[in-house]
Write a protein that holds these residues in place. Structure first.
Motif, mmCIF file in Angstrom:
data_model
loop_
_atom_site.group_PDB
_atom_site.id
_atom_site.type_symbol
_atom_site.label_atom_id
_atom_site.label_comp_id
_atom_site.label_asym_id
_atom_site.label_seq_id
_atom_site.Cartn_x
_atom_site.Cartn_y
_atom_site.Cartn_z
ATOM 1 N N GLU A 149 -6.667 -1.787 9.362
ATOM 2 C CA GLU A 149 -6.467 -2.539 8.125
ATOM 3 C C GLU A 149 -5.022 -3.020 7.995
ATOM 4 O O GLU A 149 -4.758 -4.142 7.569
ATOM 5 N N MET A 182 -8.206 -0.827 0.648
ATOM 6 C CA MET A 182 -9.004 -0.122 1.654
ATOM 7 C C MET A 182 -8.235 1.062 2.232
ATOM 8 O O MET A 182 -8.775 2.159 2.404
ATOM 9 N N VAL A 183 -6.958 0.835 2.517
ATOM 10 C CA VAL A 183 -6.121 1.879 3.113
ATOM 11 C C VAL A 183 -5.949 3.053 2.147
ATOM 12 O O VAL A 183 -6.134 4.218 2.514
ATOM 13 N N SER A 189 0.811 -1.219 0.000
ATOM 14 C CA SER A 189 0.000 0.000 0.000
ATOM 15 C C SER A 189 0.843 1.267 0.000
ATOM 16 O O SER A 189 0.401 2.324 -0.443
ATOM 17 N N LEU A 231 -9.122 3.518 10.999
ATOM 18 C CA LEU A 231 -9.408 2.556 9.934
ATOM 19 C C LEU A 231 -8.113 2.059 9.294
ATOM 20 O O LEU A 231 -7.931 0.847 9.090
ATOM 21 N N VAL A 232 -7.226 3.005 8.965
ATOM 22 C CA VAL A 232 -5.965 2.643 8.316
ATOM 23 C C VAL A 232 -5.145 1.718 9.209
ATOM 24 O O VAL A 232 -4.612 0.694 8.756
ATOM 25 N N CYS A 237 -7.609 -7.499 0.370
ATOM 26 C CA CYS A 237 -7.772 -6.152 -0.201
ATOM 27 C C CYS A 237 -7.519 -5.033 0.813
ATOM 28 O O CYS A 237 -7.984 -3.906 0.624
ATOM 29 N N PHE A 238 -6.745 -5.303 1.875
ATOM 30 C CA PHE A 238 -6.519 -4.255 2.872
ATOM 31 C C PHE A 238 -5.735 -3.080 2.295
ATOM 32 O O PHE A 238 -5.949 -1.929 2.681
ATOM 33 N N GLU A 239 -4.817 -3.356 1.351
ATOM 34 C CA GLU A 239 -4.070 -2.252 0.743
ATOM 35 C C GLU A 239 -5.004 -1.294 0.014
ATOM 36 O O GLU A 239 -4.860 -0.073 0.089
ATOM 37 N N GLY A 257 -4.722 -5.863 10.600
ATOM 38 C CA GLY A 257 -5.533 -7.036 10.291
ATOM 39 C C GLY A 257 -5.136 -7.746 9.009
ATOM 40 O O GLY A 257 -5.236 -8.966 8.908
ATOM 41 N N ARG A 258 -4.687 -6.961 8.005
ATOM 42 C CA ARG A 258 -4.205 -7.505 6.736
ATOM 43 C C ARG A 258 -5.197 -8.487 6.107
ATOM 44 O O ARG A 258 -4.826 -9.541 5.585
ATOM 45 N N GLN A 259 -6.467 -8.113 6.135
ATOM 46 C CA GLN A 259 -7.458 -8.937 5.463
ATOM 47 C C GLN A 259 -7.377 -8.718 3.957
ATOM 48 O O GLN A 259 -6.689 -7.820 3.475
#
Length: 285
Positions: free
Chosen positions: A120, A131-132, A14, A116-117, A127-129, A123-125
């Motif tokens: 994410e 989302m961030v 990200s 939120l960032v 598509c987290f990059e 958590g590294r779920q």
């Protein structure tokens, strides 16, 4: 910590890092990334380029890439949220514009975006990059819609040359005189003094002394040279001058220095005073 270029190596694709500090203090530094600072509690003095500001809870500062900046919390319970990210994330949003001032007083939900960032990134779920990056872009859309902006100007040669000068001082163990620095910057002595202090928070001579002592600390910890050899190697003209400056900036004599001492844990309050008992900055999240 001497003024220097920081190089961020992100542990994800990200190009974003987020963290929260208590009692944040540092000396001038810069990097090619953007930095968003948000005050969760307390009061902090932030110096960004040639702009000085005091921020309180709910206020923020946006640091453009390559901008020399530093900060000093006014109390040990001051908490600061920091998001560092690649400029490419918001380049399309900014559209060749810059914020007219690095100070952000309006509430754009920066605290919520940080939460939120951070969640994410931890958590590294899946598509987290994405989302961030989307969260940061959406935030800056809100910011540029309500904060004054101006056209991005080409960086002045003076600001770029100052970063080169600081690198030169660090690389050459402060072996540079005031006159040589003026010539390097192509500035008259009086203007150079004002410019250097405005952008680093201290005089040129004070910065040189701090750099010399920082280097001396590292050499003492290696244990390969005597105190006298280190004093001469680091550019002090006498052991007496070395001992006086060393004690002033560290709170210890060279022979009493703790093995785990780190100059990055201490900070210069001003050009004339130094608090060697100041608690170190703590990364709390």
């Amino acid at each position: 910590m001497k003024a220097k270029r920081e190089i961020w190596n992100y542990h994800n694709k990200s190009g974003v890092w987020a963290g929260k500090y208590r009692n944040s203090h540092n000396l001038p530094h810069w990097h090619t990334d953007c930095e968003l600072l948000y005050v969760n509690s307390g009061t902090i003095d932030i110096f960004c380029g040639d702009v000085a500001m005091t921020l309180k809870q709910g206020q923020a500062c946006f640091v453009e890439p390559e901008t020399i900046h530093y900060m000093h919390a006014r109390s040990t319970d001051t908490v600061l949220s920091v998001i560092i990210f690649s400029y490419g994330i918001i380049e399309g949003v900014m559209g060749g514009k810059v914020l007219s001032s690095p100070r952000i007083d309006r509430d754009h939900g920066i605290g919520s975006v940080y939460n939120l960032v951070k969640a994410e990134l931890v958590g590294r779920q899946i598509c987290f990059e994405q989302m961030v990056c989307d969260a940061i872009r959406d935030l800056f859309i809100r910011i540029v819609r309500s904060e004054p902006t101006s056209d991005r100007k080409k960086e002045t040669s003076t600001s770029g040359q100052l970063r080169k000068l600081l690198d030169k001082i660090n690389d050459e163990y402060a072996d540079i005189t005031f006159d040589e620095a003026c010539r390097f910057m192509a500035l008259e002595p009086a203007y150079f003094s004002r410019y250097f202090r405005r952008n680093t928070g201290m005089s040129f001579s004070r910065y040189l002394t701090f750099t010399k002592v920082d280097n001396a600390v590292r050499l003492l910890q290696k244990g390969e040279l005597s105190v006298t050899e280190i004093a001469l190697f680091c550019g002090f003209d006498s052991i007496r001058t070395f001992n006086r400056n060393f004690k002033e900036l560290t709170g210890y004599t060279p022979t009493d220095l703790p093995k785990n001492f780190d100059m990055t844990e201490y900070f210069v309050h001003s050009d004339d005073t130094f608090d060697p008992t100041g608690k170190e900055t703590a990364l709390i999240e």
